[in-house]
Design a protein around this motif. Structure first.
Motif, PDB file in Angstrom:
ATOM      1  N   SER A 111      63.390 128.034  97.667  1.00  0.00           N
ATOM      2  CA  SER A 111      62.404 128.681  96.805  1.00  0.00           C
ATOM      3  C   SER A 111      62.376 130.186  97.030  1.00  0.00           C
ATOM      4  CB  SER A 111      61.018 128.083  97.053  1.00  0.00           C
ATOM      5  OG  SER A 111      60.997 126.702  96.739  1.00  0.00           O
ATOM      6  N   ASN A 115      63.291 132.380  93.892  1.00  0.00           N
ATOM      7  CA  ASN A 115      62.095 132.961  93.278  1.00  0.00           C
ATOM      8  C   ASN A 115      61.806 134.372  93.755  1.00  0.00           C
ATOM      9  OD1 ASN A 115      61.839 130.473  92.081  1.00  0.00           O
ATOM     10  ND2 ASN A 115      60.156 129.784  93.351  1.00  0.00           N
ATOM     11  N   TYR A 164      56.377 126.789  96.632  1.00  0.00           N
ATOM     12  CA  TYR A 164      56.098 127.547  95.415  1.00  0.00           C
ATOM     13  C   TYR A 164      54.935 128.508  95.642  1.00  0.00           C
ATOM     14  CZ  TYR A 164      55.525 128.456  90.406  1.00  0.00           C
ATOM     15  OH  TYR A 164      55.442 129.060  89.178  1.00  0.00           O
ATOM     16  N   THR A 167      56.126 131.529  97.764  1.00  0.00           N
ATOM     17  CA  THR A 167      56.969 132.481  97.032  1.00  0.00           C
ATOM     18  C   THR A 167      56.174 133.247  95.982  1.00  0.00           C
ATOM     19  OG1 THR A 167      57.692 130.715  95.512  1.00  0.00           O
ATOM     20  CG2 THR A 167      59.097 131.185  97.396  1.00  0.00           C
TER      21      THR A 167
END
Length: 268
Positions: A111, A115, A164, A167
């Motif tokens: 991630s 990202n 998630y 990030t």
């Protein structure tokens, strides 16, 4: 607001589907030339179907933005095709649910790489190109705009969404840091924090969890899940002269969902 990007050139990553694609299409309608970029090949003609050639011109690019050579090629391709570059939208992102206690998954590393690091790579190459092409800019003149797509997950604690969330939180801070660093060069940097948007990832999530849709709507004060087109309208505004004094901002578009924080489920 239509046609306010005429003679501008934009790069949109993660643009073969979902929100990135809608942003690219919206920019074309506003008169910009757009390079649609993604890691795998896609049919550019189907993406821009229905958009007149009287609007901006579209071009496709395939490459992994985690690879600096690919990023360099993206910028070079854009300059060869359109001679300059003015706008960057970092819409390339992955969402990997994970077990925070499983050290073998590698979800956080993956991630962060896609990202965050990829977004930084593209932003750095883009900024250097803009600075080089605008050496003679007037004091205070705005010559470039970067928009990062992030999420309200940055401020919510759902264990399985840790990669998630981390990030996105990092992206928010990177947005502010780049905004300060690039302000002297006339480049604005902002972020759009997504919540209840019918993105490709959320559509897939709802397909396998149909009961989730009612939960999202119930947790959203405005009572519906927005379409990617609504995010594209915000991106268009942030890229335009109408937002010339906006930089370093993380602007939330979620129908009010993050105000209440009633939905303790992965729904992004």
């Amino acid at each position: 607001m239509i046609n306010n990007l005429k003679n501008k050139t934009a790069i949109v990553t993660g643009a073969s589907h979902g929100i990135g694609m809608e942003i690219g299409r919206k920019f074309l309608l506003a008169g910009a030339n757009v390079v649609f970029s993604d890691y795998a090949k896609f049919d550019i003609e189907s993406l821009i179907s229905g958009i007149s050639s009287d609007n901006g011109s579209a071009h496709s690019f395939y490459g992994n933005m985690q690879d600096k050579l690919s990023v360099n090629n993206l910028i070079a391709t854009t300059l060869n095709k359109f001679e300059s570059v003015d706008i960057l939208v970092n819409a390339n992102r992955i969402i990997i649910p994970s077990n925070p206690l499983d050290e073998k998954e590698g979800a956080l590393e993956k991630s962060l790489s896609q990202n965050l690091i990829a977004t930084l790579n593209v932003s750095q190459f883009f900024a250097k190109s803009v600075i080089k092409q605008t050496k003679n800019r007037k004091n205070g003149e705005i010559v470039g705009s970067i928009i990062n797509l992030t999420s309200i997950a940055a401020n919510q604690t759902i264990p399985e969404m840790m990669p998630y969330s981390v990030t996105c939180a990092a992206l928010n801070q990177m947005t502010r840091s780049l905004a300060v660093s690039l302000a002297k060069d006339g480049i604005r940097v902002n972020a759009i924090s997504l919540g209840s948007i019918m993105s490709s990832s959320l559509r897939l999530n709802l397909h396998s969890n149909p009961e989730l849709q009612d939960s999202i709507i119930d947790a959203t004060p405005l009572g519906y899940i927005a379409e990617p087109d609504e995010v594209a309208d915000l991106a268009l505004f942030l890229s335009s002269e109408s937002a010339s004094f906006l930089t370093g901002q993380v602007i939330t578009i979620d129908g009010g969902r993050s105000i209440l924080n009633k939905l303790e489920k992965a729904a992004y």
